[in-house]
Write a protein that holds these residues in place. Structure first.
Motif, mmCIF file in Angstrom:
data_model
loop_
_atom_site.group_PDB
_atom_site.id
_atom_site.type_symbol
_atom_site.label_atom_id
_atom_site.label_comp_id
_atom_site.label_asym_id
_atom_site.label_seq_id
_atom_site.Cartn_x
_atom_site.Cartn_y
_atom_site.Cartn_z
ATOM 1 N N GLU A 52 31.806 39.911 44.567
ATOM 2 C CA GLU A 52 32.911 40.624 43.796
ATOM 3 C C GLU A 52 32.656 42.028 43.934
ATOM 4 N N ILE A 54 32.183 44.263 41.561
ATOM 5 C CA ILE A 54 32.520 44.996 39.891
ATOM 6 C C ILE A 54 31.581 45.155 39.037
ATOM 7 N N ILE A 134 39.333 41.003 33.909
ATOM 8 C CA ILE A 134 39.107 40.934 34.721
ATOM 9 C C ILE A 134 38.875 40.075 35.592
ATOM 10 N N THR A 137 42.721 41.122 37.653
ATOM 11 C CA THR A 137 41.715 41.380 39.249
ATOM 12 C C THR A 137 41.991 40.430 40.143
ATOM 13 N N ALA A 141 40.464 42.149 45.523
ATOM 14 C CA ALA A 141 40.310 43.942 45.492
ATOM 15 C C ALA A 141 39.305 43.844 44.240
ATOM 16 N N THR A 142 39.012 45.510 44.684
ATOM 17 C CA THR A 142 37.127 45.607 43.313
ATOM 18 C C THR A 142 38.204 46.213 42.494
ATOM 19 N N ASN A 143 37.357 45.723 41.694
ATOM 20 C CA ASN A 143 37.409 46.252 40.163
ATOM 21 C C ASN A 143 36.261 47.663 39.677
ATOM 22 N N THR A 145 34.989 49.883 37.114
ATOM 23 C CA THR A 145 35.939 50.485 35.410
ATOM 24 C C THR A 145 35.131 51.702 35.498
#
Length: 262
Positions: A52, A54, A134, A137, A141-143, A145
């Motif tokens: 994903e 991140i 993390i 999450t 979904a997109t994390n 930071t």
């Protein structure tokens, strides 16, 4: 030493410590690229595992520059640790005898690897902490930071562990300065263990107890090693005070300490 002299000495030691920090920060400026890549690696590893998006985000035109400055000063604290630890020791123990001053270099020599060992332990725990946080999450979904928030988290973690490992040096310094006796440290050992485990639980946000125990046990071990050093020092001081007819550090009179009656 009067209060004014203490304040002058404190200002002098702080100036020298800050000067050393600035020199370390200059060196850290040129080490920014490899260090930032190492800081970012735990995030990249989790992103690769989850497949994903991140990543760290630089929000703003000057954020990258601000990030480099903060990393430089963070590295400056680590690089200049021998210097500012010595300044701390020199301020806390200005009234030592000539013989006891000889111990200063040995204690500083122990403090530096202890501080770096604590920082290394935090670095070892960092990937697990990043992975755990993390993992909250949601799937899909997109994390993204904020880079500065992530850096602040890492700096607090590393510096907190480093300073925690300086506890035995501080204990010995206060004991040698005559401010805290070995008996006082001995009576507080239960609180010391409790604080060590609470600190480990807070600073290692992982779900397993093994990591917490592995972090807390070295801190507890260092506490008892320092307690032993303080006890040996107090024993030497008490022998000298008994020879001079003075009460011991624990408050016993010479006749009580030797088993004689007044």
């Amino acid at each position: 030493m009067p209060l004014r002299a203490h304040l002058v000495e404190l200002r002098h030691r702080l100036f020298l410590a800050v000067l050393g920090l600035l020199v370390g920060a200059v060196i850290g400026w040129f080490l920014y690229t490899p260090v930032f890549e190492a800081l970012q690696q735990p995030v990249n590893d989790v992103a690769a595992e989850r497949g994903e998006l991140i990543t760290l985000n630089f929000a703003g035109l000057a954020t990258a520059l601000d990030m480099q400055v903060k990393v430089a000063f963070f590295l400056g604290v680590l690089i200049s640790s021998p210097w500012w630890i010595y300044q701390l020791w020199a301020f806390v123990t200005p009234g030592l005898t000539r013989k006891e001053r000889g111990y200063a270099y040995a204690f500083v020599g122990a403090a530096v690897p202890l501080f770096l060992a604590g920082a290394a332990l935090a670095w070892w725990a960092l990937p697990n902490a990043v992975r755990l946080l993390i993992d909250f999450t949601p799937q899909g979904a997109t994390n993204i930071t904020d880079a500065q928030t992530y850096l602040s988290f890492v700096m607090r973690l590393v510096l907190a562990f480093g300073l925690a490992f300086l506890l035995p040096v501080l204990m010995v310094a206060l004991n040698f300065a005559g401010l805290v006796s070995a008996g006082a440290w001995r009576r507080g050992w239960r609180w010391a263990i409790l604080v060590a485990f609470v600190f480990a639980a807070v600073m290692t946000p992982t779900p397993d107890a093994i990591t917490m125990i592995m972090v807390a046990l070295p801190i507890c071990g260092l506490y008892f090693v320092a307690l032993g050093v303080c006890a040996l020092h107090d024993r030497r001081v008490n022998k000298r005070r008994l020879a001079e007819g003075l009460p011991t550090l624990d408050g016993y009179l010479p006749d009580e300490a030797t088993g004689e009656t007044a």
